[in-house]
Design a protein around this motif. Sequence first.
Motif, PDB file in Angstrom:
ATOM      1  N   THR A  86       0.707  -1.054  -0.058  1.00 25.47           N
ATOM      2  CA  THR A  86      -0.102   0.036   0.067  1.00 25.47           C
ATOM      3  C   THR A  86       0.911   1.100  -0.031  1.00 25.47           C
ATOM      4  O   THR A  86       0.621   2.232  -0.921  1.00 25.47           O
ATOM      5  CB  THR A  86      -0.923   0.001   1.285  1.00 25.47           C
ATOM      6  N   LYS A  87       1.841   1.238   0.867  1.00 31.55           N
ATOM      7  CA  LYS A  87       2.816   2.201   0.879  1.00 31.55           C
ATOM      8  C   LYS A  87       3.346   2.756  -0.404  1.00 31.55           C
ATOM      9  O   LYS A  87       3.357   3.724  -1.000  1.00 31.55           O
ATOM     10  CB  LYS A  87       3.860   2.004   1.790  1.00 31.55           C
ATOM     11  N   LYS A  88       3.788   1.618  -1.301  1.00 29.47           N
ATOM     12  CA  LYS A  88       4.510   1.641  -2.421  1.00 29.47           C
ATOM     13  C   LYS A  88       3.460   2.418  -3.506  1.00 29.47           C
ATOM     14  O   LYS A  88       3.726   3.231  -4.235  1.00 29.47           O
ATOM     15  CB  LYS A  88       4.916   0.475  -2.994  1.00 29.47           C
ATOM     16  N   GLU A  89       2.185   1.695  -3.546  1.00 26.93           N
ATOM     17  CA  GLU A  89       1.064   2.148  -4.308  1.00 26.93           C
ATOM     18  C   GLU A  89       0.942   3.666  -4.090  1.00 26.93           C
ATOM     19  O   GLU A  89       0.739   4.576  -5.102  1.00 26.93           O
ATOM     20  CB  GLU A  89      -0.211   1.396  -4.067  1.00 26.93           C
ATOM     21  N   ILE A  90       0.928   4.025  -2.757  1.00 25.96           N
ATOM     22  CA  ILE A  90       0.545   5.318  -2.567  1.00 25.96           C
ATOM     23  C   ILE A  90       1.712   6.446  -3.117  1.00 25.96           C
ATOM     24  O   ILE A  90       1.440   7.399  -3.712  1.00 25.96           O
ATOM     25  CB  ILE A  90       0.467   5.464  -0.982  1.00 25.96           C
ATOM     26  N   GLU A  91       3.022   5.871  -2.727  1.00 25.06           N
ATOM     27  CA  GLU A  91       3.966   6.591  -3.452  1.00 25.06           C
ATOM     28  C   GLU A  91       3.836   6.795  -4.899  1.00 25.06           C
ATOM     29  O   GLU A  91       4.088   7.893  -5.435  1.00 25.06           O
ATOM     30  CB  GLU A  91       5.465   6.122  -3.079  1.00 25.06           C
ATOM     31  N   VAL A  92       3.585   5.732  -5.628  1.00 26.67           N
ATOM     32  CA  VAL A  92       3.458   5.673  -7.065  1.00 26.67           C
ATOM     33  C   VAL A  92       2.359   6.673  -7.465  1.00 26.67           C
ATOM     34  O   VAL A  92       2.454   7.365  -8.183  1.00 26.67           O
ATOM     35  CB  VAL A  92       3.294   4.157  -7.553  1.00 26.67           C
ATOM     36  N   MET A  93       1.291   6.425  -6.736  1.00 30.31           N
ATOM     37  CA  MET A  93       0.273   7.150  -7.025  1.00 30.31           C
ATOM     38  C   MET A  93       0.302   9.037  -6.708  1.00 30.31           C
ATOM     39  O   MET A  93       0.194   9.837  -7.797  1.00 30.31           O
ATOM     40  CB  MET A  93      -0.869   7.108  -6.312  1.00 30.31           C
ATOM     41  N   LYS A  94       1.247   9.072  -5.856  1.00 34.60           N
ATOM     42  CA  LYS A  94       1.677  10.475  -5.652  1.00 34.60           C
ATOM     43  C   LYS A  94       2.477  11.068  -6.970  1.00 34.60           C
ATOM     44  O   LYS A  94       2.160  12.121  -7.374  1.00 34.60           O
ATOM     45  CB  LYS A  94       2.535  10.506  -4.519  1.00 34.60           C
ATOM     46  N   GLU A  95       3.612  10.111  -7.354  1.00 31.56           N
ATOM     47  CA  GLU A  95       4.370  10.703  -8.226  1.00 31.56           C
ATOM     48  C   GLU A  95       3.407  10.953  -9.306  1.00 31.56           C
ATOM     49  O   GLU A  95       3.899  11.842 -10.250  1.00 31.56           O
ATOM     50  CB  GLU A  95       5.394   9.502  -8.741  1.00 31.56           C
ATOM     51  N   GLU A  96       2.677   9.841  -9.676  1.00 37.11           N
ATOM     52  CA  GLU A  96       1.967  10.117 -10.856  1.00 37.11           C
ATOM     53  C   GLU A  96       1.062  11.285 -10.908  1.00 37.11           C
ATOM     54  O   GLU A  96       1.046  12.000 -12.286  1.00 37.11           O
ATOM     55  CB  GLU A  96       0.764   8.884 -11.270  1.00 37.11           C
TER      56      GLU A  96
END
Lengths: 164, 239
Positions: A86-96
């Motif tokens: 989840t953390k990773k996804e959140i980071e990815v989403m943030k970047e996107e």
Amino acid sequence: MDILSQFGVQPVLLAAQVVNFLILLFILKRFLYKPVLKVLDERRKRVEESLKNAEEIEKKLLETEEAKNKILEKASLDVQKMLDETKKEIEVMKEEGKVQSEQMAAQIIKKGQEEARAAVEKMEQELMSKLGDIVALGMEKVTGKVLKTSDQKEIIEKTVRGMS
Amino acid sequence: MENHIVLEPEVLGYLGILPVTNTLLVSWMVMVILILVSIITTWKIKVIPSGLQNFFEYIIEVGYTTVEELAHKRAKVFFPIVMTFFLYILFGNLLGLFPGFATITYKSEPLLRSINSDLNMTLGLALTSAVATHGFALYYLGLVEYLKKWFTLNPIFLFVGILELVGEVTKIVSLSFRLFGNIFAGEVVLATVASIFAFIIPLPFYFLEIIVGFVQAAVFMMLTLVFMVLLSEKHAEQH
């Protein structure tokens, strides 16, 4: 056998005692030894069984405990994994999101610039045609003649060049 | 009260040809007591014991383990006989210590007398023991092996065999006279001490007699057991 008669030994009495003993033996065997020994045996068996059962129960308990621990461990691992993902996804989403918003901003800016440029060009054109008219009118008044269109054009262009 | 020592049991009356002596009467009493007690014990026998059952279970378990240690697989056969000897003699000896023995009279003869202070009774038991012992030996060894115990062609061992045959007779004598002597002597001692001073002083002797009664019962039982085990075992090839 004199000594025996001194003791009052009589064959009938001996026989009576033997019979007594045999009767006693028979009855005690039937009513005392057999049931008591049976019960003793039964109890021993029962105790053995219950001991065995207890051992089994303990073993099962241990097994259950182990299984429980395993499941708990696995669950905690899973949870950790999920959290990480989840953390990773959140980071990815943030970047996107960042990239997207940057793109959008760039687009908006570009569009604004284009529009502004277009408006400026339009105004320039309008201004030029109006200036041409004004210049033509002024020349007419100065020269008193209507210029030919070719002359007119030449003059306009010269003026404009001089102006700008 | 005159203190006389009588070896013979006193005859109270006749039942057909059977002279009912006071010892025989007491032996019937002992039988009745034992039978009643055992029936009461096992009337409602339970896996979880209580009271009388506890007591008899203890005695029987101790007896059975003793027999098992010596007789191994033959314990089941030997046990009832040996245990009956023990219980019969023990109860007889202890009952003989009760008040009323030798003091209650019937036709100027003592009505009650300790069983084993009569040679008839002890000899009867010893004969039963001997017959049972030899019977088991015959049963377990077969006739040939049984005879081999006593008779061999080797002259030295033939002599030994004859000696052992004499020994078998001695066993009966020793078994019967040991029991008789102990209990009879106890009776005499108690009577004598009681005639000196009837209060308090006989008490230690009564304690002694209780112990003697138990020990003699145990001795008779153990000896019978040992004789049975020894005799029903195969004759060792090398002497």
